[in-house]
Design a protein around this motif. Structure first.
Motif, PDB file in Angstrom:
ATOM      1  N   ASP A   1       0.848  -1.197   0.000  1.00 11.37           N
ATOM      2  CA  ASP A   1       0.000   0.000   0.000  1.00 11.37           C
ATOM      3  C   ASP A   1       0.882   1.246   0.000  1.00 11.37           C
ATOM      4  O   ASP A   1       1.687   1.438   0.918  1.00 11.37           O
ATOM      5  CB  ASP A   1      -0.880   0.057   1.253  1.00 11.37           C
ATOM      6  CG  ASP A   1      -1.969  -1.001   1.285  1.00 11.37           C
ATOM      7  OD1 ASP A   1      -2.236  -1.623   0.243  1.00 11.37           O
ATOM      8  OD2 ASP A   1      -2.543  -1.207   2.378  1.00 11.37           O
ATOM      9  N   ALA A   2       0.742   2.083  -1.020  1.00 13.63           N
ATOM     10  CA  ALA A   2       1.439   3.366  -1.071  1.00 13.63           C
ATOM     11  C   ALA A   2       0.580   4.445  -0.412  1.00 13.63           C
ATOM     12  O   ALA A   2      -0.649   4.298  -0.308  1.00 13.63           O
ATOM     13  CB  ALA A   2       1.746   3.741  -2.514  1.00 13.63           C
ATOM     14  N   PRO A   3       1.167   5.549   0.032  1.00 15.53           N
ATOM     15  CA  PRO A   3       0.388   6.590   0.712  1.00 15.53           C
ATOM     16  C   PRO A   3      -0.829   7.073  -0.068  1.00 15.53           C
ATOM     17  O   PRO A   3      -1.892   7.326   0.517  1.00 15.53           O
ATOM     18  CB  PRO A   3       1.415   7.705   0.917  1.00 15.53           C
ATOM     19  CG  PRO A   3       2.712   6.978   1.075  1.00 15.53           C
ATOM     20  CD  PRO A   3       2.625   5.832   0.103  1.00 15.53           C
ATOM     21  N   VAL A   4      -0.713   7.197  -1.391  1.00 17.76           N
ATOM     22  CA  VAL A   4      -1.806   7.744  -2.193  1.00 17.76           C
ATOM     23  C   VAL A   4      -3.036   6.829  -2.207  1.00 17.76           C
ATOM     24  O   VAL A   4      -4.116   7.238  -2.651  1.00 17.76           O
ATOM     25  CB  VAL A   4      -1.300   8.025  -3.629  1.00 17.76           C
ATOM     26  CG1 VAL A   4      -1.131   6.733  -4.423  1.00 17.76           C
ATOM     27  CG2 VAL A   4      -2.201   9.006  -4.360  1.00 17.76           C
ATOM     28  N   HIS A   5      -2.888   5.607  -1.686  1.00 21.08           N
ATOM     29  CA  HIS A   5      -4.013   4.667  -1.625  1.00 21.08           C
ATOM     30  C   HIS A   5      -5.163   5.211  -0.779  1.00 21.08           C
ATOM     31  O   HIS A   5      -6.320   4.865  -1.021  1.00 21.08           O
ATOM     32  CB  HIS A   5      -3.513   3.338  -1.065  1.00 21.08           C
ATOM     33  CG  HIS A   5      -4.560   2.303  -0.832  1.00 21.08           C
ATOM     34  ND1 HIS A   5      -5.541   2.000  -1.744  1.00 21.08           N
ATOM     35  CD2 HIS A   5      -4.775   1.470   0.236  1.00 21.08           C
ATOM     36  CE1 HIS A   5      -6.311   1.031  -1.271  1.00 21.08           C
ATOM     37  NE2 HIS A   5      -5.873   0.707  -0.064  1.00 21.08           N
ATOM     38  N   TRP A   6      -4.881   6.073   0.202  1.00 24.30           N
ATOM     39  CA  TRP A   6      -5.930   6.513   1.133  1.00 24.30           C
ATOM     40  C   TRP A   6      -6.124   8.016   1.029  1.00 24.30           C
ATOM     41  O   TRP A   6      -5.201   8.763   0.689  1.00 24.30           O
ATOM     42  CB  TRP A   6      -5.563   6.127   2.559  1.00 24.30           C
ATOM     43  CG  TRP A   6      -6.776   5.786   3.379  1.00 24.30           C
ATOM     44  CD1 TRP A   6      -7.297   6.501   4.413  1.00 24.30           C
ATOM     45  CD2 TRP A   6      -7.610   4.640   3.215  1.00 24.30           C
ATOM     46  NE1 TRP A   6      -8.415   5.877   4.919  1.00 24.30           N
ATOM     47  CE2 TRP A   6      -8.627   4.719   4.196  1.00 24.30           C
ATOM     48  CE3 TRP A   6      -7.606   3.553   2.341  1.00 24.30           C
ATOM     49  CZ2 TRP A   6      -9.635   3.770   4.321  1.00 24.30           C
ATOM     50  CZ3 TRP A   6      -8.600   2.595   2.467  1.00 24.30           C
ATOM     51  CH2 TRP A   6      -9.592   2.711   3.447  1.00 24.30           C
ATOM     52  N   ALA A   7      -7.327   8.456   1.348  1.00 24.07           N
ATOM     53  CA  ALA A   7      -7.643   9.887   1.241  1.00 24.07           C
ATOM     54  C   ALA A   7      -6.711  10.735   2.092  1.00 24.07           C
ATOM     55  O   ALA A   7      -6.365  11.864   1.707  1.00 24.07           O
ATOM     56  CB  ALA A   7      -9.098  10.130   1.641  1.00 24.07           C
TER      57      ALA A   7
ATOM     58  N   TYR B   1      -4.054   6.438   9.296  1.00 27.67           N
ATOM     59  CA  TYR B   1      -2.911   7.042   9.991  1.00 27.67           C
ATOM     60  C   TYR B   1      -1.579   6.724   9.309  1.00 27.67           C
ATOM     61  O   TYR B   1      -0.747   7.617   9.124  1.00 27.67           O
ATOM     62  CB  TYR B   1      -2.887   6.601  11.444  1.00 27.67           C
ATOM     63  CG  TYR B   1      -4.013   7.182  12.275  1.00 27.67           C
ATOM     64  CD1 TYR B   1      -4.245   8.559  12.309  1.00 27.67           C
ATOM     65  CD2 TYR B   1      -4.857   6.368  13.035  1.00 27.67           C
ATOM     66  CE1 TYR B   1      -5.273   9.098  13.066  1.00 27.67           C
ATOM     67  CE2 TYR B   1      -5.888   6.908  13.801  1.00 27.67           C
ATOM     68  CZ  TYR B   1      -6.087   8.273  13.805  1.00 27.67           C
ATOM     69  OH  TYR B   1      -7.105   8.803  14.561  1.00 27.67           O
ATOM     70  N   PHE B   2      -1.345   5.464   8.961  1.00 23.57           N
ATOM     71  CA  PHE B   2      -0.052   5.122   8.358  1.00 23.57           C
ATOM     72  C   PHE B   2       0.130   5.794   7.000  1.00 23.57           C
ATOM     73  O   PHE B   2       1.155   6.432   6.739  1.00 23.57           O
ATOM     74  CB  PHE B   2       0.098   3.602   8.222  1.00 23.57           C
ATOM     75  CG  PHE B   2       0.688   2.942   9.431  1.00 23.57           C
ATOM     76  CD1 PHE B   2       2.052   2.738   9.541  1.00 23.57           C
ATOM     77  CD2 PHE B   2      -0.126   2.529  10.479  1.00 23.57           C
ATOM     78  CE1 PHE B   2       2.601   2.135  10.662  1.00 23.57           C
ATOM     79  CE2 PHE B   2       0.402   1.921  11.607  1.00 23.57           C
ATOM     80  CZ  PHE B   2       1.776   1.730  11.699  1.00 23.57           C
ATOM     81  N   LEU B   3      -0.855   5.673   6.127  1.00 21.95           N
ATOM     82  CA  LEU B   3      -0.703   6.250   4.798  1.00 21.95           C
ATOM     83  C   LEU B   3      -0.761   7.768   4.866  1.00 21.95           C
ATOM     84  O   LEU B   3      -0.066   8.454   4.104  1.00 21.95           O
ATOM     85  CB  LEU B   3      -1.760   5.673   3.856  1.00 21.95           C
ATOM     86  CG  LEU B   3      -1.724   4.138   3.728  1.00 21.95           C
ATOM     87  CD1 LEU B   3      -2.753   3.655   2.721  1.00 21.95           C
ATOM     88  CD2 LEU B   3      -0.345   3.613   3.381  1.00 21.95           C
ATOM     89  N   GLY B   4      -1.526   8.299   5.798  1.00 21.31           N
ATOM     90  CA  GLY B   4      -1.566   9.744   5.980  1.00 21.31           C
ATOM     91  C   GLY B   4      -0.249  10.303   6.477  1.00 21.31           C
ATOM     92  O   GLY B   4       0.068  11.475   6.240  1.00 21.31           O
ATOM     93  N   ALA B   5       0.542   9.464   7.162  1.00 19.41           N
ATOM     94  CA  ALA B   5       1.856   9.884   7.647  1.00 19.41           C
ATOM     95  C   ALA B   5       2.956   9.618   6.624  1.00 19.41           C
ATOM     96  O   ALA B   5       4.144   9.773   6.943  1.00 19.41           O
ATOM     97  CB  ALA B   5       2.176   9.160   8.954  1.00 19.41           C
TER      98      ALA B   5
END
Length: 257
Positions: free
Chosen positions: A75-81, A209-213
């Protein structure tokens, strides 16, 4: 002798073992199922192009169809809003794809309760026994769920109330993502979040939280039981899909024996 030559000798001699953490990818690979009205990914499939026949007498090859988030995947960061505007999978620096890893084992708790959630105190207890979480490293969360990966229904473990798979509480997910030096989170389940995480605040907190960080996720890992609590080196190799939110990945661990 160079460091890389020493590593190759160690692998050849067996003092460093290469452990495959990747689930085999096939039409039988379990996939996430979202309820209506949400769209779902397609399963993995092969379509034969030729196989030593009139379509191509000397070669065998296939077209593949798959989603980015099918099987063992990154999962890359852009995967989540919350990570919108962050890295896509092609932009992840290659140096971050080789990193230390620790294993937190909650397989006994998950066997007793499929909805078991990891809390901050569980992680702090692990740190007291094994030392601090590694800067720039992965936390691999072992629940024993890989034993179910050959059966879609057992793997998702859903009933009329939704899926029941172990995960991490919202408070713990936020703490791990924002207050520890981790690079990412790896799990054995279909996603980094618990089956019931749609009802958490925020929903799907590990993703949020993880992808947002600007951190990463790895899911549907196998063979975490073969790794020590600390000391392994993780190699995560997603495809560099331009604009991609993630990718199926081959994930290997180097373990000194």
């Amino acid at each position: 002798m160079s460091v890389l030559a020493q590593l190759l000798d160690a692998v050849a001699g067996g003092t460093v073992e290469v452990v495959d953490l990747t689930a085999p990818l096939s039409e039988r690979t379990p996939i996430l199922r979202l309820p209506e009205p949400f769209a779902n990914t397609v399963p993995f499939s092969l379509r034969e192009i030729s196989r030593y026949d009139e379509r191509g007498p000397g070669w065998y090859w296939n077209d593949i169809t798959t989603g980015e988030h099918v099987g063992t995947h990154f999962d890359a960061p852009v995967h989540w809003a919350t990570g919108r505007g962050g890295e896509d999978v092609s932009q992840v620096p290659p140096g971050r794809l080789v990193a230390p890893a620790v294993v937190l084992d909650a397989s006994s708790e998950a066997a007793a309760d499929p909805d078991f959630l990891l809390e901050i105190d569980h992680v702090r207890e692990w740190e007291r026994a094994h030392g601090p979480l590694p800067p720039g490293g992965w936390l691999l969360y072992r629940t024993g769920w890989d034993a179910r990966s050959g059966d879609q229904e057992r793997f998702l473990n859903a009933d009329e109330t939704g899926p029941h798979t172990p995960g991490i509480s919202a408070a713990c997910a936020r703490w791990l993502a924002e207050e520890t030096p981790l690079l990412g989170l790896g799990t054995e389940t279909v996603g980094t979040d618990a089956g019931a995480a749609h009802s958490f605040d925020p929903p799907f907190p590990c993703h949020s939280y993880f992808l947002g960080a600007g951190k990463y996720g790895l899911t549907q890992l196998q063979n975490l039981a073969l790794l020590p609590p600390r000391g392994a080196v993780l190699l995560a190799a997603p495809l560099p899909i331009v604009g991609g939110s993630g990718s199926p990945a081959r994930v290997l661990a180097l373990v000194e024996r």
